[in-house]
Design an enzyme around this catalytic site. Sequence first.
Site, PDB file in Angstrom:
ATOM      1  N   HIS A  55     -13.126   4.680   4.975  1.00 32.43           N
ATOM      2  CA  HIS A  55     -11.800   5.026   5.498  1.00 32.43           C
ATOM      3  C   HIS A  55     -10.891   3.799   5.529  1.00 32.43           C
ATOM      4  CE1 HIS A  55      -9.120   5.560   9.129  1.00 32.43           C
ATOM      5  NE2 HIS A  55      -8.697   6.496   8.314  1.00 32.43           N
ATOM      6  N   GLU A  58      -9.702   3.049   2.061  1.00 30.83           N
ATOM      7  CA  GLU A  58      -8.654   3.991   1.640  1.00 30.83           C
ATOM      8  C   GLU A  58      -7.277   3.465   2.049  1.00 30.83           C
ATOM      9  OE1 GLU A  58      -6.823   8.025   3.356  1.00 30.83           O
ATOM     10  OE2 GLU A  58      -8.987   7.797   3.592  1.00 30.83           O
ATOM     11  N   HIS A  59      -7.172   2.930   3.257  1.00 31.39           N
ATOM     12  CA  HIS A  59      -5.904   2.331   3.689  1.00 31.39           C
ATOM     13  C   HIS A  59      -5.495   1.188   2.766  1.00 31.39           C
ATOM     14  CE1 HIS A  59      -5.033   3.919   7.886  1.00 31.39           C
ATOM     15  NE2 HIS A  59      -6.162   4.532   7.571  1.00 31.39           N
ATOM     16  N   GLU A 135      -5.372   3.972  15.192  1.00 34.09           N
ATOM     17  CA  GLU A 135      -5.758   5.332  14.823  1.00 34.09           C
ATOM     18  C   GLU A 135      -7.018   5.745  15.586  1.00 34.09           C
ATOM     19  OE1 GLU A 135      -7.043   7.651  10.691  1.00 34.09           O
ATOM     20  OE2 GLU A 135      -5.972   5.740  10.589  1.00 34.09           O
TER      21      GLU A 135
END
Length: 443
Positions: A55, A58-59, A135
């Site tokens: 994840h 991905e950023h 997040e």
Amino acid sequence: MASGGKMSDTVHETTLDNGLTVLVLPDERAPVVTHQIWYKVGSVDEPGGITGIAHMFEHMMFKGTKTLGPGEFSDIIARLGGEENAFTGRDFTGYYQTLAADELGTVMRWEADRMANLEIDPEEFTREKEVVKEEWRSRVRDNPNARLNQILYATAFTSSGYHHPIIGWKTDIDAYTVEDLQRWYRDHYAPNNATLIVVGNVEPEAVVELAERHYGQVEQRDLAPAKPREEMAQHGLKRASLNIPAKLPRLTMGYKVPSLVTVEDSRTAYALTVTSGILAGDSGARLNNELVRAGKLSSASARYNLNARETTLFTVDATPRDGQPLGEAERLLREQIERLKNEPIEKDELERIKAQVVASDVYQRDSLFYQGMKLGIYETVGLDFRQADQFVEGVRAVTVEDVQAVAREYFRDDGLTIASLQPTSSDDPTALPSPTGGIERVH
């Protein structure tokens, strides 16, 4: 594509010399195209110490290459009037754009650039790590239901990569390094570990020519074979409790079940899908109709994902009424489970639920994006994309006996994990670092 036809009949499949699989599905209903690149890597592949790295990476894919600066790819898509995003799941990572069909070459050029030439700038990494931590705080730490879901999976799975959350454990997020990201890129972001999917108003031959021109220049890499992460056998009921500040108590029950990937007979996976619909397919399904509408529970639901890469969970959860003990909510859910085992479902109810499941699948074919998603999921988790066409037929073939058989086989205490959330009066919302389920999207 006609909504009633088979997708595989019109999908054009090819493999480039560098190992990239290309699937093209023409759909002439609008002058647009969705372009998706799927990598066969997700949170399930993460070793301990760097959970959530899929994840996090991905950023970083939006933070520039040797050619484009941070955010510049996104700016290009916006100027072209398109939309873009990305997602990380337990079993895959994907990037997509939807825009005018005549701009497909532009998208391919810059997506291939990210595949081959990503730059991981230490300053950008430091800033983006703070974004991911925020997040985590908003989606997990301050979300009691997400924390409960994470405790469920962490308790149910011991040796499988499904043990940890997609977003990662907080201590691991804190400890990421640039070298961790560079290693992840080198080990997984290669054309021979990816699938390109294009759906829209295109000619397959022209798409393959564009793919050859842009992606075909990216060199394949030797990929280390994945280590087996088979889940250990469970031999008894597991329980986990979460006592944190929350507005409402909640209970979730997860039964270990096979997926379409791991099951010996696909009928089992389709029967589990229909069983999920019987319990919670719509407002008239059993959990809502007999427990929520009847005033016995505040809410109740059930979920099953037949496209998981590994053994997964069939979950049933509930929110009690005011003052109702969690034990009573558990009893009510167990009654519904036992009913599935002991009372054959009426054929009229079964046919109604199967029709709903099929209608939902057919309805999604009206979306270019979801046509691409379906192809991508099947192809990436280890199934052939043609199996997506078997879903409707498989659901329609489920019998009364099939539903009762899967309930008896899998809804047993020796494969059950129960996680409960009991609100506390404390005003400290930061009690535990926790995971989330589902798919994490970037922006």
